[in-house]
Write an enzyme that holds these catalytic residues in place. Structure first.
Site, PDB file in Angstrom:
ATOM      1  N   ASP A  50      36.862  34.821  26.980  1.00 54.42           N
ATOM      2  CA  ASP A  50      37.623  34.723  28.225  1.00 54.42           C
ATOM      3  C   ASP A  50      38.807  33.755  28.065  1.00 54.42           C
ATOM      4  O   ASP A  50      38.630  32.608  27.675  1.00 54.42           O
ATOM      5  CB  ASP A  50      36.678  34.222  29.323  1.00 54.42           C
ATOM      6  CG  ASP A  50      37.135  34.575  30.722  1.00 54.42           C
ATOM      7  OD1 ASP A  50      38.344  34.485  30.988  1.00 54.42           O
ATOM      8  OD2 ASP A  50      36.276  34.926  31.554  1.00 54.42           O
ATOM      9  N   THR A  89      39.987  38.072  35.216  1.00 55.47           N
ATOM     10  CA  THR A  89      38.773  38.248  34.420  1.00 55.47           C
ATOM     11  C   THR A  89      38.111  39.612  34.626  1.00 55.47           C
ATOM     12  O   THR A  89      37.754  40.287  33.663  1.00 55.47           O
ATOM     13  CB  THR A  89      37.768  37.131  34.759  1.00 55.47           C
ATOM     14  OG1 THR A  89      38.367  35.877  34.455  1.00 55.47           O
ATOM     15  CG2 THR A  89      36.478  37.287  33.967  1.00 55.47           C
ATOM     16  N   LYS A 171      29.613  34.796  32.432  1.00 58.86           N
ATOM     17  CA  LYS A 171      29.920  35.192  33.809  1.00 58.86           C
ATOM     18  C   LYS A 171      29.297  36.542  34.117  1.00 58.86           C
ATOM     19  O   LYS A 171      29.224  37.419  33.248  1.00 58.86           O
ATOM     20  CB  LYS A 171      31.428  35.306  34.009  1.00 58.86           C
ATOM     21  CG  LYS A 171      32.203  34.023  33.849  1.00 58.86           C
ATOM     22  CD  LYS A 171      33.699  34.282  34.071  1.00 58.86           C
ATOM     23  CE  LYS A 171      34.537  33.043  33.884  1.00 58.86           C
ATOM     24  NZ  LYS A 171      35.988  33.310  34.087  1.00 58.86           N
ATOM     25  N   ASP A 172      28.917  36.740  35.366  1.00 59.81           N
ATOM     26  CA  ASP A 172      28.338  38.027  35.755  1.00 59.81           C
ATOM     27  C   ASP A 172      29.341  39.159  35.568  1.00 59.81           C
ATOM     28  O   ASP A 172      29.002  40.232  35.054  1.00 59.81           O
ATOM     29  CB  ASP A 172      27.808  37.993  37.190  1.00 59.81           C
ATOM     30  CG  ASP A 172      28.819  37.560  38.246  1.00 59.81           C
ATOM     31  OD1 ASP A 172      30.017  37.415  37.945  1.00 59.81           O
ATOM     32  OD2 ASP A 172      28.394  37.354  39.403  1.00 59.81           O
ATOM     33  N   ASP A 345      39.856  39.025  27.781  1.00 53.66           N
ATOM     34  CA  ASP A 345      40.096  39.717  29.046  1.00 53.66           C
ATOM     35  C   ASP A 345      41.489  39.459  29.600  1.00 53.66           C
ATOM     36  O   ASP A 345      41.979  40.197  30.451  1.00 53.66           O
ATOM     37  CB  ASP A 345      39.045  39.307  30.079  1.00 53.66           C
ATOM     38  CG  ASP A 345      38.980  37.796  30.271  1.00 53.66           C
ATOM     39  OD1 ASP A 345      39.445  37.042  29.393  1.00 53.66           O
ATOM     40  OD2 ASP A 345      38.444  37.360  31.305  1.00 53.66           O
TER      41      ASP A 345
END
EC number: 3.1.3.1
Length: 555
Positions: A50, A89, A171-172, A345
């Site tokens: 990320d 993201t 992260k989800d 991302d």
């Protein structure tokens, strides 16, 4: 976190799963050069870092000695692009393993508005089920419902239900957007360790990992030692709200999850979990190909909290390189034929205060008057319209007019708002949804895309705003710097769009292709590696030939 030696707290707990299965490295056959006729790899490993911009990759590339150095010796596309305009993201992760721009994945932003939603909170989080009773965009139930297209894992499972797909992330939205609907295991970090979709019980190995991570979060951590390579980055930058950033070492109190997730330790926890799940599930040891997805989020949290050019990011880059090296070493020890793809991302931009110190005096923070609430209130009072008039997730991006307006009020409000935004000196452009709906999605290389091309790739007529506001370059859309949030991304500019795209496999002859490619090219490229048919009319990407010379991996 030394995965191969299992010496750190989390890795030590995960070692209870037992020794690595598979062939010992010294008994593996000699490495053969990869050709178009080489059998498919047994394991695909897709890593998304990320906010790992092409700028960060270029800046630290000569300092890498571990996992990132290995990947940099493979097939390197230094000018990869998250081609679309909404470089956040959720949209970015939605492109990596679907082959589609956000216009087609439906993931147009981290948050967007549905003014027809039944609940009072009209803001929707990209990875939530807004129909869950009592939910809101902040207190939500995680869901994949908003993703409109299948992922690579979904396609692999459709061909071979025995193919294993595991997705683990910080992260989800990273785990969900890459993992898809059919993943065997899908989880992300929380203050209590790991969690997954509501109602899904974590496997025993994941529960063990979760407990180890929770225990690690509960423990305080001293600061890291600053490597000599990072000394030039060790300069304090004052914050508007007091304090400084730029000289941090990732020391934290026990139980401080915010600081845990914004540290190299978080990436180590995700990699350790991924390694343990691969080991216990024997991924890559069956007759077909399995898919292991790893979402590393710490770089993003570091970028937001400290900027991209302080000691904190330098420590993060050095640690990321080392952690990935340990992770690959553990995979090497199994003798499994695996292939890695790594990208990001989105990119990111440093905080304006440091930019102004370092030869870019024009960097600035956004005027709070550009916030959707403020602009909507000003125009509503000017025209005598009901409030709230305008909905938006900040001072730029998608803006939505209230549904209660009459057609005449709507036309007047739209004209006044567009004119007011366009007149502001920090605004580059304002484009209406009607204009974007008539604009075709570009088929050209992403480095020559126009502003309209970028915005169109993020535009979905069912979810996008009535108009979209674009800030000028190097205007940071955060009005003031404060602890935990000093810099961000999300713009249409190349510092947010450009990301590295790297591929590595034993026997794959490395080369570098500096021409622009896109993250939507990753799915068709990996699909070709494993002989998975893909309907090219249903994706935006193209297969990248990973074999140097006249041979072609896009078979």
């Amino acid at each position: 976190m030394k995965l191969k030696n299992c010496t750190a707290l989390i890795a030590a707990t995960l070692c209870l799963a037992g020794p690595a299965a598979g062939l010992a490295q010294d008994s593996a056959p000699a490495v053969q050069k990869v050709t178009a006729a080489t059998p498919a790899p047994k394991l695909l490993v897709v890593v998304a870092v990320d906010q790992f911009s092409a700028d960060l990759f270029a800046e630290y590339r000569s300092h890498f000695t571990g996992g990132l150095a290995r990947l940099a010796s493979g097939v390197v596309f230094p000018a990869g692009y998250q081609a679309h305009g909404a470089t956040e993201t959720c949209p970015g992760h939605s492109t990596i393993l679907t082959g589609n721009h956000p216009a087609h994945t439906g993931i147009i932003a981290n948050n967007y508005y549905d003014l027809s939603a039944a609940r009072a909170d009209k803001k929707l989080y990209c990875a939530e089920d807004e129909t869950a009773p009592g939910s809101s965009s902040k207190e939500y139930v995680a869901s994949i419902d908003h993703l409109l297209v299948p992922t690579l894992g979904d396609l692999m499972k459709a061909r071979d239900p025995k193919a294993q797909v595991v997705s683990v992330a910080g992260k989800d939205r990273a785990a969900i957007m890459m993992g898809g609907r059919r993943a065997d295991e899908l989880m992300w970090l929380t203050p209590k360790g790991l969690t997954g979709f509501k109602g899904v019980t974590l496997s025993p190995t994941a529960q063990q990992a979760s407990a180890a991570i929770a225990a690690a979060i509960a423990e305080p951590r001293p600061g890291l030692t600053l490597p000599a390579d990072c000394a030039s980055h060790d300069i304090a930058i004052p914050l508007d709200t007091g304090g400084t950033v730029g000289t941090g070492r990732f020391a934290r109190d026990g139980g401080d999850f915010r600081r845990f997730k914004a540290s190299p330790e978080a990436d180590g926890a995700v990699l350790a979990t991924a390694a343990a799940l691969r080991q216990v599930r024997k991924m890559g040891e069956g007759s077909g190909t399995d898919l292991l997805i790893v979402g590393l989020s710490a770089t993003d949290y570091v970028g937001h909290g400290f900027g991209t050019e302080g000691s904190e990011m330098c420590l993060q880059m050095m640690s990321l390189d080392r952690e990935l090296g340990d992770f690959f070493a553990q995979l090497d020890a199994t003798g499994i034929d695996y292939e890695v793809a790594l990208t990001a991302d989105h990119g990111g931009h440093d905080m304006p205060e440091r930019n102004r110190q370092n030869a870019w005096p024009g960097a600035q923070r956004v005027d709070p008057a550009l916030d959707a609430d403020a602009m909507g209130k000003a125009v509503a009072e000017e025209l005598g319209l009901p409030q709230p008039l305008l909905y938006g997730d900040g001072p730029f991006g998608d803006m939505y007019l209230a549904k209660s307006l009459t057609p005449e009020q709507r036309r007047a409000a739209l004209a006044a708002l567009v004119a007011r935004y366009r007149a502001h000196p920090q605004v580059e452009a304002v484009v209406t949804g009607e204009e974007l709906a008539q604009w075709p999605i570009s088929k050209r290389a992403p480095d020559v895309w126009s502003l309209m091309d970028k915005l169109r790739a993020s535009y979905n007529p069912e979810r996008s705003g009535d108009f979209i506001v674009v800030l000028k370059p190097r205007v940071t859309p955060i009005p003031e710097s404060g602890v935990g949030y000093v810099a961000t991304h999300g713009s249409v500019w190349d510092y947010d769009r450009r990301v590295p795209i790297l591929f590595w496999r034993k026997g794959l002859i490395g080369f570098e292709q500096p021409n622009a490619v896109m993250t939507v090219d990753i799915l068709p490229t990996l699909a070709a590696q494993i002989g998975l048919p893909v309907d090219r009319t249903k994706i935006d990407g193209r297969c990248l030939d990973l074999i140097s010379g006249p041979d072609d991996s896009c078979r």
